[in-house]
Design a protein around this motif. Structure first.
Motif, PDB file in Angstrom:
ATOM      1  N   ARG A   1      27.758 -57.602  36.368  1.00  0.00           N
ATOM      2  CA  ARG A   1      27.049 -58.492  37.304  1.00  0.00           C
ATOM      3  C   ARG A   1      25.633 -57.998  37.559  1.00  0.00           C
ATOM      4  O   ARG A   1      24.684 -58.775  37.568  1.00  0.00           O
ATOM      5  CB  ARG A   1      27.800 -58.555  38.632  1.00  0.00           C
ATOM      6  N   TYR A   2      25.512 -56.697  37.768  1.00  0.00           N
ATOM      7  CA  TYR A   2      24.204 -56.127  38.060  1.00  0.00           C
ATOM      8  C   TYR A   2      23.266 -56.252  36.855  1.00  0.00           C
ATOM      9  O   TYR A   2      22.102 -56.643  37.003  1.00  0.00           O
ATOM     10  CB  TYR A   2      24.347 -54.671  38.497  1.00  0.00           C
ATOM     11  N   ALA A   3      23.770 -55.965  35.676  1.00  0.00           N
ATOM     12  CA  ALA A   3      22.944 -56.083  34.462  1.00  0.00           C
ATOM     13  C   ALA A   3      22.532 -57.531  34.245  1.00  0.00           C
ATOM     14  O   ALA A   3      21.374 -57.814  33.900  1.00  0.00           O
ATOM     15  CB  ALA A   3      23.713 -55.555  33.255  1.00  0.00           C
ATOM     16  N   ARG A   4      23.464 -58.456  34.469  1.00  0.00           N
ATOM     17  CA  ARG A   4      23.150 -59.880  34.303  1.00  0.00           C
ATOM     18  C   ARG A   4      22.113 -60.318  35.329  1.00  0.00           C
ATOM     19  O   ARG A   4      21.181 -61.065  35.021  1.00  0.00           O
ATOM     20  CB  ARG A   4      24.428 -60.710  34.439  1.00  0.00           C
ATOM     21  N   PHE A   5      22.225 -59.819  36.559  1.00  0.00           N
ATOM     22  CA  PHE A   5      21.248 -60.122  37.607  1.00  0.00           C
ATOM     23  C   PHE A   5      19.856 -59.629  37.219  1.00  0.00           C
ATOM     24  O   PHE A   5      18.869 -60.358  37.334  1.00  0.00           O
ATOM     25  CB  PHE A   5      21.706 -59.484  38.930  1.00  0.00           C
ATOM     26  N   LEU A   6      19.772 -58.389  36.753  1.00  0.00           N
ATOM     27  CA  LEU A   6      18.477 -57.823  36.369  1.00  0.00           C
ATOM     28  C   LEU A   6      17.871 -58.533  35.166  1.00  0.00           C
ATOM     29  O   LEU A   6      16.650 -58.676  35.079  1.00  0.00           O
ATOM     30  CB  LEU A   6      18.623 -56.332  36.068  1.00  0.00           C
ATOM     31  N   LEU A   7      18.725 -58.966  34.243  1.00  0.00           N
ATOM     32  CA  LEU A   7      18.235 -59.587  33.007  1.00  0.00           C
ATOM     33  C   LEU A   7      18.102 -61.109  33.090  1.00  0.00           C
ATOM     34  O   LEU A   7      17.703 -61.726  32.115  1.00  0.00           O
ATOM     35  CB  LEU A   7      19.171 -59.222  31.850  1.00  0.00           C
ATOM     36  N   ARG A   8      18.397 -61.706  34.226  1.00  0.00           N
ATOM     37  CA  ARG A   8      18.352 -63.156  34.330  1.00  0.00           C
ATOM     38  C   ARG A   8      17.004 -63.736  33.890  1.00  0.00           C
ATOM     39  O   ARG A   8      16.980 -64.712  33.147  1.00  0.00           O
ATOM     40  CB  ARG A   8      18.692 -63.612  35.743  1.00  0.00           C
ATOM     41  N   PRO A   9      15.871 -63.162  34.290  1.00  0.00           N
ATOM     42  CA  PRO A   9      14.596 -63.727  33.820  1.00  0.00           C
ATOM     43  C   PRO A   9      14.455 -63.677  32.294  1.00  0.00           C
ATOM     44  O   PRO A   9      13.878 -64.584  31.693  1.00  0.00           O
ATOM     45  CB  PRO A   9      13.538 -62.841  34.484  1.00  0.00           C
TER      46      PRO A   9
END
Length: 133
Positions: A26-34
Motif C-alpha cells: 500500500r505504501y509503495a503504491r501510494f508513493l508511486l501513484r504519480p
C-alpha cells in the motif's frame, strides 16, 4: 511471533507477515501513484509496479502464501488490481480481469504458484541431495 533474519514474520497463520506485506505494498503504491498514473509508456509503468509493489507483496511468498487466510489473499490481490487500474486509468466499469488480461499480468496466486514451482524444480535438479523431493 518470531522473525527470520530476512524480514519474514512467523506466526501460526502467517497473518503478521501478510499484514506487513500488505502495508508495504500500500505504501509503495501510494508513493508511486504519480508515476503509475503518468504518461510514461504502459510497459514502463507496469515494470515499475512489478519491481516496487509486487515484489513487496510476493517476497518469500512461496513459503507463506498458502498458509494465510483467504481474506488476506483477497486483500493482497486487491493491491495488484488497484495498481493495474491506476496504470491504465480505467474507470470502475472495467473489470479487473479485463485489465489484467489486456496487460498480460497473471493473478498473484498464479504468479506465486509459478515462483514456487520454479523454486522446487531448481531444488530437485540441484546438486544438494538434501533439497531433493
Amino acid at each position: 511471533m518470531s522473525s527470520l533474519g530476512l524480514g519474514v514474520n512467523i506466526d501460526r497463520r502467517m497473518t503478521a507477515h501478510a499484514k506487513s506485506a500488505l502495508a508495504a505494498a500500500r505504501y509503495a503504491r501510494f508513493l508511486l501513484r504519480p508515476v503509475l498514473a503518468s504518461r510514461l509508456p504502459t510497459r514502463t509503468r507496469l515494470g515499475i509496479y512489478k519491481t516496487y509493489v509486487r515484489s513487496r507483496i510476493t517476497y518469500a511468498a512461496a513459503a507463506w502464501y498458502h498458509l494465510i487466510p483467504q481474506v488476506m489473499r483477497v486483500k493482497l490481490q486487491a493491491q495488484q488490481n488497484l495498481a493495474l487500474r491506476t496504470i491504465v486509468g480505467a474507470g470502475r466499469y472495467v473489470s479487473n480481469a479485463v485489465i489484467a488480461r489486456d496487460l498480460d499480468v497473471e493473478s498473484l496466486e498464479e504468479f506465486i504458484r509459478r515462483l514456487a514451482r520454479n523454486l522446487y524444480e531448481r531444488a530437485d535438479g540441484g546438486p544438494h541431495e538434501h533439497l531433493h523431493n
